[in-house]
Design an enzyme around this catalytic site. Structure first.
Site, PDB file in Angstrom:
ATOM      1  N   GLU A 171       0.822  -1.205   0.000  1.00 10.73           N
ATOM      2  CA  GLU A 171       0.000   0.000   0.000  1.00 10.73           C
ATOM      3  C   GLU A 171       0.851   1.248   0.000  1.00 10.73           C
ATOM      4  O   GLU A 171       2.056   1.208   0.248  1.00 10.73           O
ATOM      5  CB  GLU A 171      -0.939  -0.015   1.194  1.00 10.73           C
ATOM      6  CG  GLU A 171      -0.232  -0.094   2.511  1.00 10.73           C
ATOM      7  CD  GLU A 171      -1.224  -0.297   3.641  1.00 10.73           C
ATOM      8  OE1 GLU A 171      -1.792   0.694   4.094  1.00 10.73           O
ATOM      9  OE2 GLU A 171      -1.423  -1.449   4.047  1.00 10.73           O
ATOM     10  N   CYS A 211       4.134   8.270  -0.197  1.00  6.59           N
ATOM     11  CA  CYS A 211       4.727   7.354   0.779  1.00  6.59           C
ATOM     12  C   CYS A 211       4.841   5.977   0.129  1.00  6.59           C
ATOM     13  O   CYS A 211       3.870   5.438  -0.390  1.00  6.59           O
ATOM     14  CB  CYS A 211       3.842   7.301   2.021  1.00  6.59           C
ATOM     15  SG  CYS A 211       4.437   6.149   3.252  1.00  6.59           S
ATOM     16  N   CYS A 256       7.149  -6.803   7.169  1.00  8.12           N
ATOM     17  CA  CYS A 256       8.353  -6.274   7.812  1.00  8.12           C
ATOM     18  C   CYS A 256       8.740  -7.242   8.914  1.00  8.12           C
ATOM     19  O   CYS A 256       7.877  -7.885   9.502  1.00  8.12           O
ATOM     20  CB  CYS A 256       8.054  -4.897   8.410  1.00  8.12           C
ATOM     21  SG  CYS A 256       9.493  -4.085   9.158  1.00  8.12           S
ATOM     22  N   CYS A 290       8.118  -4.017  15.569  1.00  6.97           N
ATOM     23  CA  CYS A 290       7.721  -2.911  16.457  1.00  6.97           C
ATOM     24  C   CYS A 290       6.300  -3.144  16.976  1.00  6.97           C
ATOM     25  O   CYS A 290       5.405  -3.518  16.214  1.00  6.97           O
ATOM     26  CB  CYS A 290       7.801  -1.567  15.737  1.00  6.97           C
ATOM     27  SG  CYS A 290       9.476  -1.188  15.165  1.00  6.97           S
ATOM     28  N   CYS A 346       3.174  -1.274  15.259  1.00  8.40           N
ATOM     29  CA  CYS A 346       3.115  -1.152  13.799  1.00  8.40           C
ATOM     30  C   CYS A 346       2.347  -2.303  13.158  1.00  8.40           C
ATOM     31  O   CYS A 346       2.613  -3.475  13.434  1.00  8.40           O
ATOM     32  CB  CYS A 346       4.524  -1.084  13.232  1.00  8.40           C
ATOM     33  SG  CYS A 346       4.528  -0.817  11.447  1.00  8.40           S
ATOM     34  N   CYS A 393       0.477   3.340   8.116  1.00 11.03           N
ATOM     35  CA  CYS A 393       1.138   2.289   7.356  1.00 11.03           C
ATOM     36  C   CYS A 393       0.705   0.897   7.786  1.00 11.03           C
ATOM     37  O   CYS A 393       0.601   0.599   8.963  1.00 11.03           O
ATOM     38  CB  CYS A 393       2.645   2.477   7.407  1.00 11.03           C
ATOM     39  SG  CYS A 393       3.536   1.676   8.690  1.00 11.03           S
TER      40      CYS A 393
HETATM   41  N1  SAH Z   1      10.712   0.714   8.967  1.00  8.16           N
HETATM   42  C1  SAH Z   1      10.857   2.133   8.843  1.00  8.16           C
HETATM   43  C2  SAH Z   1       9.840   2.810   7.959  1.00  8.16           C
HETATM   44  C3  SAH Z   1       8.387   2.413   8.006  1.00  8.16           C
HETATM   45  S1  SAH Z   1       7.279   3.003   9.225  1.00  8.16           S
HETATM   46  C4  SAH Z   1      10.917   2.773  10.190  1.00  8.16           C
HETATM   47  O1  SAH Z   1      10.785   2.074  11.185  1.00  8.16           O
HETATM   48  O2  SAH Z   1      11.149   3.978  10.272  1.00  8.16           O
HETATM   49  C5  SAH Z   1       7.098   4.724   9.045  1.00  8.16           C
HETATM   50  C6  SAH Z   1       6.880   5.406  10.397  1.00  8.16           C
HETATM   51  O3  SAH Z   1       5.568   5.144  10.923  1.00  8.16           O
HETATM   52  C7  SAH Z   1       7.875   4.942  11.446  1.00  8.16           C
HETATM   53  O4  SAH Z   1       8.358   6.032  12.172  1.00  8.16           O
HETATM   54  C8  SAH Z   1       7.002   4.057  12.317  1.00  8.16           C
HETATM   55  O5  SAH Z   1       7.569   3.883  13.570  1.00  8.16           O
HETATM   56  C9  SAH Z   1       5.688   4.813  12.299  1.00  8.16           C
HETATM   57  N2  SAH Z   1       4.542   4.053  12.725  1.00  8.16           N
HETATM   58  C10 SAH Z   1       4.253   2.758  12.539  1.00  8.16           C
HETATM   59  N3  SAH Z   1       3.078   2.426  13.112  1.00  8.16           N
HETATM   60  C11 SAH Z   1       2.593   3.540  13.678  1.00  8.16           C
HETATM   61  C12 SAH Z   1       1.414   3.840  14.423  1.00  8.16           C
HETATM   62  N4  SAH Z   1       0.521   2.910  14.692  1.00  8.16           N
HETATM   63  N5  SAH Z   1       1.251   5.124  14.833  1.00  8.16           N
HETATM   64  C13 SAH Z   1       2.167   6.065  14.557  1.00  8.16           C
HETATM   65  N6  SAH Z   1       3.297   5.842  13.868  1.00  8.16           N
HETATM   66  C14 SAH Z   1       3.516   4.593  13.436  1.00  8.16           C
END
Ligand code: SAH
Length: 351
Positions: free
Chosen positions: A94, A107, A114, A118, A121, A340
């Site tokens: 997406e 984006c 992934c 985290c 996420c 995301c």
């Molecule tokens: N893997 C990379 C890029 C992808 S995520 C990274 O970790 O930076 C893009 C951003 O969205 C990252 O800062 C991630 O931590 C954040 N993100 C993911 N899920 C989220 C959520 N539920 N709320 C807010 N930010 C989120």
């Protein structure tokens, strides 16, 4: 057995030329024609200045863009548009395009799923399925660019953020090749100053990336004021301690002259009281940086929530008082699962 078709969008100038001369036995001029079509996001069938026979030959061994917009959802609030893309092997990814005064920002995803794990996420819930190829990363740009250009000829992708699904530095070679491709003056010609790469902090790769000499903005997903909190929500913190991550950011600033952006998702009862803002300010002192505060997008699978607006404001105020440049990120596309991984999951859930 199906043979992998060549992804024309993933070929750089020399590779496309070699393919046209050697595989197609065509002249140099054909490469130029094909490139022009690729830049417009065309399929092979649409390349009407090539003969039908050549198109048939091409179709048998190649695909122009391996990414297709399957569905798009447009926000009624702010024109943000979310795309669900299909890849040639049936995988879904997406992306989202946001319309700002200074142009459209796309984006882009770098992996299907992934493996960073985290806690907050949605992209990581089923792990990593596979890396995207350079052609699939650029294919998102080509498809989205065509889509918005069709809506309004003035519109085109102006900025790119590698902040979709996946960890870009976990797919290093393909991401670096993509950056060269998207910057190619004969291709999309997007300045790398308009590109941001977001990483959860793979320290050795951050040093490698600083050496590439690309003027890309580095975003670092920090989300915590120290290792104790960071380890609770980001498994990668067990591999690379806080101090090492900050040192790698400092190195990036020194090598590229560009300030680092810290992403900090504010999570209720985890990382957002004012004491933690003070600790964060101490850790970042003296570093050329900006902190992007993002009230968490709730992920229903996990019991993590955003704090109140007052808590967000208090956190921001404390950072600012301590002379750390910071802003709260404006929420866009709230009605279309803008965050995301959320859309792909919703679709996977339905199937
Ligand atoms: N893997 C990379 C890029 C992808 S995520 C990274 O970790 O930076 C893009 C951003 O969205 C990252 O800062 C991630 O931590 C954040 N993100 C993911 N899920 C989220 C959520 N539920 N709320 C807010 N930010 C989120």
């Amino acid at each position: 057995m199906t043979v992998e078709r060549i992804q024309l969008l993933g070929l750089n100038h020399d590779e496309l030329l070699g393919f046209v001369l050697n595989d197609l036995n065509e002249s140099k001029f054909r490469a130029k024609q094909i490139r022009e079509w690729l830049n417009r996001g065309a399929s092979i069938d649409e390349m009407t200045n090539l003969s039908a026979a050549l198109r048939a030959k091409l179709n048998a061994i190649a695909v122009a863009n391996p990414v297709r917009i399957l569905e798009s959802y447009r926000s009624k609030i702010d024109e943000t548009e979310k795309f669900l893309y299909a890849l040639t092997d049936g995988n879904l990814i997406e992306g989202v395009v946001m319309r700002y005064h200074h142009g459209d920002t796309l984006c882009v995803s770098t992996q299907v799923g992934c493996r960073m794990g985290c806690a907050f996420c949605a992209s990581t819930l089923e792990g990593r399925v596979r890396n995207l190829t350079p052609g699939e990363i650029l294919g998102q740009v080509a498809a989205a660019n065509r889509h918005i250009h069709d809506q309004d000829p003035e519109r085109r992708v102006h900025n790119i953020v590698l902040m979709g699904s996946g960890e870009p530095l976990d797919n290093y070679d393909n991401v670096v090749k993509f950056l060269h491709l998207v910057n190619d003056p004969e291709g999309f010609n997007i300045s790398l100053r308009n590109v941001s790469l977001s990483t959860c902090g793979l320290v050795p790769r951050m040093y490698d990336f600083a050496k590439e000499g690309l003027p890309v903005t580095l975003s670092l997903s920090l989300h915590a004021p120290n290792d104790e909190v960071r380890r609770k929500i980001m498994p990668v913190a067990n591999a690379y301690p806080y101090g090492e991550v900050i040192a790698a950011c400092r190195n990036y600033v020194e090598k590229t002259g560009r300030r680092v952006i810290f992403e900090y998702a504010l999570i209720k009862d985890v990382n957002c009281d004012v004491k933690q803002a003070e600790e964060l300010a101490r850790r970042l002192r003296g570093l050329q940086c900006h902190v992007n505060l993002i009230p968490l997008n709730d992920v229903k699978e996990r019991n993590l929530r955003a704090p109140s607006r007052q808590d967000v404001d208090a956190f921001l105020k404390r950072l600012t008082l301590k002379n750390i440049s910071a802003t709260v990120r404006r929420e866009m596309g709230a009605d279309i699962e803008g965050a995301c991984g959320q859309l792909r999951r919703k679709v996977l859930d339905l199937n």
